[in-house]
Design a protein around this motif. Sequence first.
Motif, short mmCIF file in Angstrom:
data_model
loop_
_atom_site.label_atom_id
_atom_site.label_comp_id
_atom_site.label_asym_id
_atom_site.label_seq_id
_atom_site.Cartn_x
_atom_site.Cartn_y
_atom_site.Cartn_z
N HIS A 118 0.81 -1.22 0.00
CA HIS A 118 0.00 0.00 0.00
C HIS A 118 0.84 1.28 0.00
O HIS A 118 0.28 2.38 -0.03
CB HIS A 118 -0.94 0.00 1.20
CG HIS A 118 -1.99 -1.07 1.15
ND1 HIS A 118 -3.12 -0.97 0.36
CD2 HIS A 118 -2.06 -2.28 1.77
CE1 HIS A 118 -3.85 -2.06 0.50
NE2 HIS A 118 -3.23 -2.87 1.35
N TYR A 119 2.16 1.16 0.05
CA TYR A 119 3.03 2.34 0.00
C TYR A 119 3.16 2.84 -1.44
O TYR A 119 3.39 2.06 -2.36
CB TYR A 119 4.43 2.01 0.51
CG TYR A 119 4.60 2.06 2.00
CD1 TYR A 119 5.08 3.21 2.63
CD2 TYR A 119 4.28 0.97 2.81
CE1 TYR A 119 5.25 3.26 4.01
CE2 TYR A 119 4.44 1.01 4.17
CZ TYR A 119 4.93 2.15 4.76
OH TYR A 119 5.08 2.20 6.12
N ALA A 120 3.04 4.14 -1.61
CA ALA A 120 3.34 4.75 -2.90
C ALA A 120 4.86 4.90 -3.02
O ALA A 120 5.58 4.96 -2.01
CB ALA A 120 2.67 6.12 -3.01
N ALA A 121 5.33 5.01 -4.24
CA ALA A 121 6.78 5.12 -4.46
C ALA A 121 7.37 6.32 -3.73
O ALA A 121 8.44 6.22 -3.13
CB ALA A 121 7.06 5.21 -5.97
N GLU A 122 6.67 7.45 -3.77
CA GLU A 122 7.20 8.65 -3.11
C GLU A 122 7.20 8.51 -1.59
O GLU A 122 8.05 9.09 -0.89
CB GLU A 122 6.42 9.89 -3.53
CG GLU A 122 4.94 9.89 -3.21
CD GLU A 122 4.10 9.28 -4.31
OE1 GLU A 122 2.86 9.52 -4.30
OE2 GLU A 122 4.65 8.57 -5.20
N GLU A 123 6.27 7.71 -1.04
CA GLU A 123 6.25 7.47 0.40
C GLU A 123 7.45 6.63 0.82
O GLU A 123 8.07 6.88 1.87
CB GLU A 123 4.95 6.79 0.80
CG GLU A 123 3.73 7.69 0.65
CD GLU A 123 2.43 6.95 0.90
OE1 GLU A 123 1.42 7.63 1.18
OE2 GLU A 123 2.41 5.70 0.80
N ILE A 124 7.78 5.62 0.03
CA ILE A 124 8.96 4.80 0.32
C ILE A 124 10.21 5.66 0.35
O ILE A 124 11.04 5.57 1.26
CB ILE A 124 9.09 3.68 -0.74
CG1 ILE A 124 7.90 2.72 -0.64
CG2 ILE A 124 10.41 2.92 -0.58
CD1 ILE A 124 7.79 1.76 -1.81
N GLN A 125 10.32 6.54 -0.64
CA GLN A 125 11.49 7.41 -0.71
C GLN A 125 11.56 8.34 0.50
O GLN A 125 12.63 8.56 1.07
CB GLN A 125 11.45 8.22 -1.99
CG GLN A 125 12.76 8.94 -2.30
CD GLN A 125 12.83 9.39 -3.75
OE1 GLN A 125 11.86 9.32 -4.49
NE2 GLN A 125 13.99 9.84 -4.16
N GLN A 126 10.40 8.86 0.91
CA GLN A 126 10.39 9.75 2.07
C GLN A 126 10.78 9.04 3.35
O GLN A 126 11.46 9.61 4.21
CB GLN A 126 9.00 10.37 2.22
CG GLN A 126 8.68 11.45 1.19
CD GLN A 126 7.29 12.03 1.38
OE1 GLN A 126 6.94 12.50 2.46
NE2 GLN A 126 6.48 11.96 0.34
N GLU A 127 10.35 7.79 3.50
CA GLU A 127 10.73 7.03 4.70
C GLU A 127 12.24 6.83 4.77
O GLU A 127 12.85 6.98 5.84
CB GLU A 127 10.01 5.67 4.71
CG GLU A 127 8.51 5.74 4.87
CD GLU A 127 8.05 5.85 6.31
OE1 GLU A 127 8.89 6.10 7.20
OE2 GLU A 127 6.84 5.68 6.54
N ILE A 128 12.84 6.48 3.64
CA ILE A 128 14.30 6.28 3.62
C ILE A 128 15.01 7.61 3.85
O ILE A 128 16.00 7.68 4.60
CB ILE A 128 14.74 5.66 2.27
CG1 ILE A 128 14.06 4.30 2.04
CG2 ILE A 128 16.26 5.52 2.22
CD1 ILE A 128 14.40 3.25 3.06
N GLN A 129 14.50 8.65 3.24
CA GLN A 129 15.10 9.98 3.41
C GLN A 129 15.06 10.42 4.87
O GLN A 129 16.00 11.01 5.38
CB GLN A 129 14.34 10.99 2.54
CG GLN A 129 15.06 12.33 2.33
CD GLN A 129 16.23 12.22 1.37
OE1 GLN A 129 16.27 11.34 0.52
NE2 GLN A 129 17.19 13.11 1.51
#
Length: 275
Positions: A118-129
């Motif tokens: 259910h994670y969007a690609a931009e959400e994954i990137q924000q979590e790592i960031q």
Amino acid sequence: MSTGSASAPAERSQKVFPGRFDGKAAVVTGAAQGIGLAVARRISAEGAAVVLVDRSELVHEVAAELVAAGAKATSVTADLEQFAGAEAAVAEAVAANGRIDVLINNVGGTIWAKPYEHYAAEEIQQEIQRSLFPTLWTCRAALPQLVAQGAGVIVNVSSVATRGVNRVPYAAAKGGVNALTQSLALEAAPHGIRVVATAPGGTEAPVRKVKRGPEPEQEQEKAWYQQIVDQTVNSSLLKRYGTLDEQAAAIVFLASDEASYITGTVLPVAGGDLG
């Protein structure tokens, strides 16, 4: 993980060891709230001159509180998700105290709680960031100063959520913090630098003044978050959340000379949950 949604014992009073950090200069990131705030209060009470770093203006209130209590403290606002922010914060810390004896990297935290599909690609990137890059950047920014000194301690704050449900990107980020800690310890040891980490479990904390992300609103979102809470308690042998003081105690111990023969280690502080 930090939350106020699971039962824990009443906050224990700090067991402060006056003088343990006399003559030491410390930097604490993410110092405006939560674990970072608890660490800043404790290490300053034990004698360190502290530079507090956070992207929230609240960090200036914390510094004023510590100064009023008789500590030497300064505050810096910086976006540690960017290398330029980390470089600027480290430069201000060195300008304030002339050196960095202890660096405590505390920035990070889950933004969303849901199954990975259910994670969007931009959400994954924000979590790592949010939960990997501040530690990567600040270690890199501070390392030349520590190498030049021939001494220093880096304490990174990871998480036992590397083995947890409904926050895979956050888990991946904290797994990166663990790898950074262990690999950098190998490189840093010949320079007299220790690199260690704690891996907190669920931790009771006051409601955050600056939210990490949106609160669960839909029933499904609330259920996904409750799964995290349930797993956190069930995975703890003590069947409870920890306190901010319990987390700060472990971090400050690892930062102290009492832990002088410990490096490359990630210490779970999660009631027996090893992550």
